[in-house]
Scaffold this motif. Structure first.
Motif, PDB file in Angstrom:
ATOM      1  N   ASP A  72       0.851  -1.191   0.000  1.00 40.01           N
ATOM      2  CA  ASP A  72       0.000   0.000   0.000  1.00 40.01           C
ATOM      3  C   ASP A  72       0.881   1.233   0.000  1.00 40.01           C
ATOM      4  N   VAL A  73       1.260   1.574  -1.175  1.00 40.08           N
ATOM      5  CA  VAL A  73       2.178   2.706  -1.282  1.00 40.08           C
ATOM      6  C   VAL A  73       1.408   4.011  -1.302  1.00 40.08           C
ATOM      7  N   GLU A  74       0.196   3.960  -1.810  1.00 41.86           N
ATOM      8  CA  GLU A  74      -0.541   5.212  -1.939  1.00 41.86           C
ATOM      9  C   GLU A  74      -0.844   5.827  -0.602  1.00 41.86           C
ATOM     10  N   MET A  75      -1.117   4.959   0.318  1.00 43.72           N
ATOM     11  CA  MET A  75      -1.464   5.496   1.621  1.00 43.72           C
ATOM     12  C   MET A  75      -0.223   5.922   2.388  1.00 43.72           C
ATOM     13  N   GLY A  76       0.872   5.484   1.880  1.00 43.47           N
ATOM     14  CA  GLY A  76       2.086   5.811   2.592  1.00 43.47           C
ATOM     15  C   GLY A  76       2.419   4.816   3.667  1.00 43.47           C
ATOM     16  N   TRP A  77       1.707   3.721   3.631  1.00 42.84           N
ATOM     17  CA  TRP A  77       1.961   2.721   4.656  1.00 42.84           C
ATOM     18  C   TRP A  77       3.341   2.117   4.504  1.00 42.84           C
TER      19      TRP A  77
END
Lengths: 231, 612
Positions: free
Chosen positions: B195-200
């Motif tokens: 989950d890169v979009e969330m910055g996780w």
């Protein structure tokens, strides 16, 4: 007594926070409010980026310090037994969720406060760690330098987060109400192994918390504009 | 009896065997025994090893092979059943874990939430059962939980190994001018699970590439962006590219993506640049060669300028070349047979100042005549001809190529500024006198035609009777040193106590004394008459041409300074001077032909007058 000290620190921070900010966080003086000779402010985005950078660096350095310490002082069989019941992390009492789903549901405000809590609770233990490390024989200078650096950066991170809170949440400075349940009763001179294990636990806990801070801040950043845009 | 004898015989047979045979047999037996022994040992050892290896083969318990999380939200643990066959059945091994969450109450051991169905020996922990930053303790137990096989402890954020990136593509960027190298831009997408979009999770990517022929992967520096450019790939070569990623703050890389292949064919240039360059270079070289060959002479002239050869005006330069000394000397009036050693070292400058107008007008003739015939001397003023006592006493040229016939070759120093008139007068005077010449000389054949009689100065009179004529150094020495030489000459001669053919006199003066002096000295002289040149130009008759040969060993030993000049009657075959005998037959004078080498000391205009 700790609270008194914390309150004092907070008061100082309140009084001096712009000055401290100006020193610790090199500003990119972009005039948002129009031509001031000296720019006392920084844009929120930049500030957040800067804070995240700090957190990343702190985590990386803490990881390196932990591995160094592990190599030097911890015999192999005991390496797996960190975070055991013997020495739990000092921040275990902090109400920070530990799963992604829960964290996702945390509000911005709560995220920031959590980060602030974490940062503030680690400032003193790190100072303590420095003193104990000095006592050991054969401590590499790199380890000492790293821990020193981390404690310094942690202070500046705290300041940044405080400003961020002010900016994003339009809140005033909150005095730290979080008691620092420190394990550091300073029991005189504990025996070597015990001391080593305690420090080892301290370092690994700090590493974990640094990672947590980083993740929380990143979540916060990518969550801006209600759209996750951190691809 | 035989039997009784037999054993003895047998014994003797044994003993009768030669000793070396015995030893040989023993040796072979020993060797065989040792060989057998070794074989036995080897066999036993191998058998032992085999058995040992079989036994050493570890009987491993079931153990964890790893617990991995790909996205920091879930994780799975895998184990190996080990060597015990009876545990490979599903359900035989059970996984228990305990998770210490900070403010939750302490938990019990719980079993794996989900044993994987698609894969054996794997336990999958979903999001509900996964908590980050908490310590997990996972155990592998037997079915009845009696035996603990393995245990691991970790935090989930430490075991993150992301999946491989997806959608790896490439696009050409640039190509080099030569068409050999090119650049490409690689692009990919992060794995789905992360989950890169969330910055996780923040990912870091590493690209590796290699050409199809090599086994070594080129590793590119990790980047956090999802694109990367590769530089300097070769055309016509197959390249293989792959990418993998890891969490930014993690330790381990994930799996590699599928490789893609890049291939760009090289352009076939229709214009072979290399051939063109080669052709151009060859043309250039050819042109250069042509230029050099055609302009060879000029180039040689420029590069190696010619050395100017010897040149004397009036003389053919051919004669000045090497090897033609004879001709040159003949031209210049010297005899090729002259003894060079007398002249070469003497630097002398000679000016041959013969003002000859007619071809046959040889000065020597005149002089000889004048010298020979005293009676005619009244008309002939040989002195005037050539005996001017001039301080610029220039030497005379020698008379080259004197024929073997005895001839009277008077040697007189040539005097510059000889007037023709004097010669003429002499000539006229001498002609009638010529027939009256002494019989010795006859016609007085002079030097070979083309040669002129030269005058020289007697430099030395040897005890052997030779008269050495000096090479003319009068021109320079004339004024001062001529006298000195005369003095020297005199001194030399004075030393000689032997027969003198010539007595020279007049040490005080140079070779040229005035007539007056001559006249003074003559009475003292044993040599009666001398032909003395009068340098002053007085025309005075020659003294009687009777060389006074002093045969007495005690001659005028106080050798009065005698004039150098003497009257020479002729030159015999041996090139010795025949002086006019007075009393005793004068031994022949051998006057070496001291012909002056012309050298280069002739001025061209003088030379012009000399050459016949």
């Amino acid at each position: 007594m700790h609270m008194m000290r914390a309150i004092k620190q907070g008061q100082w921070a309140v009084l001096l926070w712009p000055y401290l900010l100006a020193i610790s966080i090199p500003l990119d003086c972009r005039d948002e409010q129009g031509g001031l000779s000296r720019c006392p402010s920084i844009s929120q985005e930049k500030l957040l980026d800067r804070v995240i950078q700090h957190a990343e660096l702190i985590y990386r350095v803490s990881e390196e310090s932990c591995s160094l310490f592990e190599e030097m002082f911890i015999p192999f069989p005991l390496q797996l037994q960190r975070n055991q019941a013997g020495y739990p992390c000092i921040t275990k009492a902090l109400p920070i969720p530990s799963s992604k789903s829960e964290i996702q549901q945390i509000s911005d405000k709560w995220l920031l406060h959590s980060v602030l809590m974490l940062v503030q609770s680690w400032i003193e233990p790190l100072v303590y760690l420095q003193t104990t490390l000095d006592r050991y024989d054969g401590v590499p200078d790199m380890l000492l330098n790293k821990t020193k650096w981390v404690s310094e950066k942690l202070i500046s991170l705290e300041q940044g987060v405080v400003v961020l809170i002010k900016k994003m949440l339009d809140e005033g400075m909150m005095t730290t109400t979080y008691s620092e349940q420190s394990l550091f009763q300073d029991d005189g001179q504990p025996e070597m192994l015990e001391s080593v294990m305690r420090d080892y636990t301290l370092l690994s806990c700090f590493k974990k918390d640094a990672h947590k801070m980083e993740i929380l801040l990143k979540l916060l950043k990518c969550r801006q504009n209600d759209i996750y845009s951190c691809a | 009896m035989n039997e009784s004898v037999d054993p003895n015989k047998s014994k003797t047979r044994w003993s009768n065997l030669p000793p070396f045979v015995l030893s040989l047999q023993l040796n072979t037996m020993a060797a065989a025994l040792t060989l057998l022994f070794f074989l036995y040992i080897a066999y036993t050892s191998t058998s032992a090893l085999e058995s040992a290896s079989e036994q050493v083969h570890p009987q491993r318990d079931p153990h964890f092979t790893g617990c991995v999380s790909t996205n920091m939200e879930t994780f799975r643990c895998r184990w190996n059943v080990g060597t015990l066959q009876n545990l490979s059945k599903p359900g035989e091994l059970r996984l228990f874990y305990i998770n210490k969450i900070p403010h939750d109450p302490p938990k019990e051991w719980s079993e794996c939430p989900h044993y994987s169905t698609d894969r054996a020996n794997e336990c999958f922990f979903s999001e509900n059962h996964t908590s980050i930053w908490t310590s997990y303790r996972v155990q592998l137990r037997s079915r009845d939980e009696s035996t603990l096989y393995d245990q691991v402890m970790f935090n989930v954020q430490d075991i993150v190994q992301p999946d491989a990136p997806v959608n790896l593509t490439w696009a050409p960027l640039n190509e080099s001018l030569s068409g050999i190298y090119y650049d490409v831009m690689l692009k990919w997408k992060p794995p789905q699970s992360a989950d890169v979009e969330m910055g996780w999770i923040r990912l870091q990517y590493q690209v590796q590439y290699r050409s199809a022929s090599s086994d070594l992967w080129q590793v590119v520096e990790p980047v956090t962006s999802t694109h990367r450019s590769l530089y300097g790939l070769e055309t016509n070569v197959n390249h293989e590219v792959r990418v993998r990623c890891k969490m930014l703050s993690g330790k381990e890389f994930g799996e590699f993506s599928d490789s893609i292949f890049i291939h760009i064919p090289s352009k076939v240039s229709s214009f072979p640049v290399a051939a063109l360059f080669l052709f151009g270079a060859l043309c250039l070289v050819a042109i250069l060669m042509l230029v050099i060959i055609s302009q060879q002479e000029k180039l040689m002239f420029i590069l190696l300028p010619p050395v100017p050869g010897p040149k004397i005006r009036g003389i053919d330069s051919e004669l000045l070349k090497k090897g033609k000394l004879r001709e040159l000397t003949s031209i210049l009036g010297g005899s090729p047979n002259l003894r060079p050693e007398l002249y070469n070292s003497d630097p002398w400058v000679e000016f041959i100042d013969l003002d000859i107008e007619e071809q046959g007008d040889k000065l020597t003739d005149l002089d000889t005549d004048c010298l020979m015939h005293r009676s005619l001397s009244s008309n002939c003023t040989p002195v005037s001809i050539g005996f001017r006592d001039d301080d610029s006493g220039r030497a005379s040229c020698c008379d080259p190529d004197l024929p073997s016939d005895p001839e009277a070759s008077p040697f007189h120093p040539l005097i510059p500024d000889q007037t023709l008139s004097k010669e003429a007068s002499c000539q006229t005077a001498s002609e009638p006198s010529s027939p009256v010449q002494s019989p010795a000389s006859g016609e007085l054949p002079f030097a070979a035609p083309g040669r002129e009689a030269m005058y020289t100065q007697v430099s030395e009179v040897r005890s052997s009777g030779k008269v050495l004529l000096s090479p003319e150094e009068q021109t320079e020495v004339e004024k001062t040193t001529s006298k000195e030489t005369e003095r020297d000459v005199m001194a030399e001669k004075e030393k000689e106590k032997k027969e003198f053919q010539l007595v020279v006199v007049n040490a005080d003066h140079g070779g040229y004394t005035s007539e007056l002096n001559a006249g003074k000295m003559s009475p003292r002289l044993s040599i009666g008459d001398k032909s003395e040149p009068s340098l002053t130009g007085d025309s005075s008759p020659l003294p009687s041409p009777s060389p006074y040969h002093e045969s007495d060993p005690t001659p005028v030993s106080p050798l009065p300074p005698a004039p150098v000049y003497t009257v020479v009657e002729g030159v015999d075959r041996q090139n010795s001077l025949l002086l006019t005998p007075n009393s005793t037959p004068a031994p022949q004078l051998i006057i070496p032909k001291t012909m002056p080498t012309p050298g280069g000391y002739l001025t061209p205009d003088l030379l012009g007058s000399i050459t016949p």
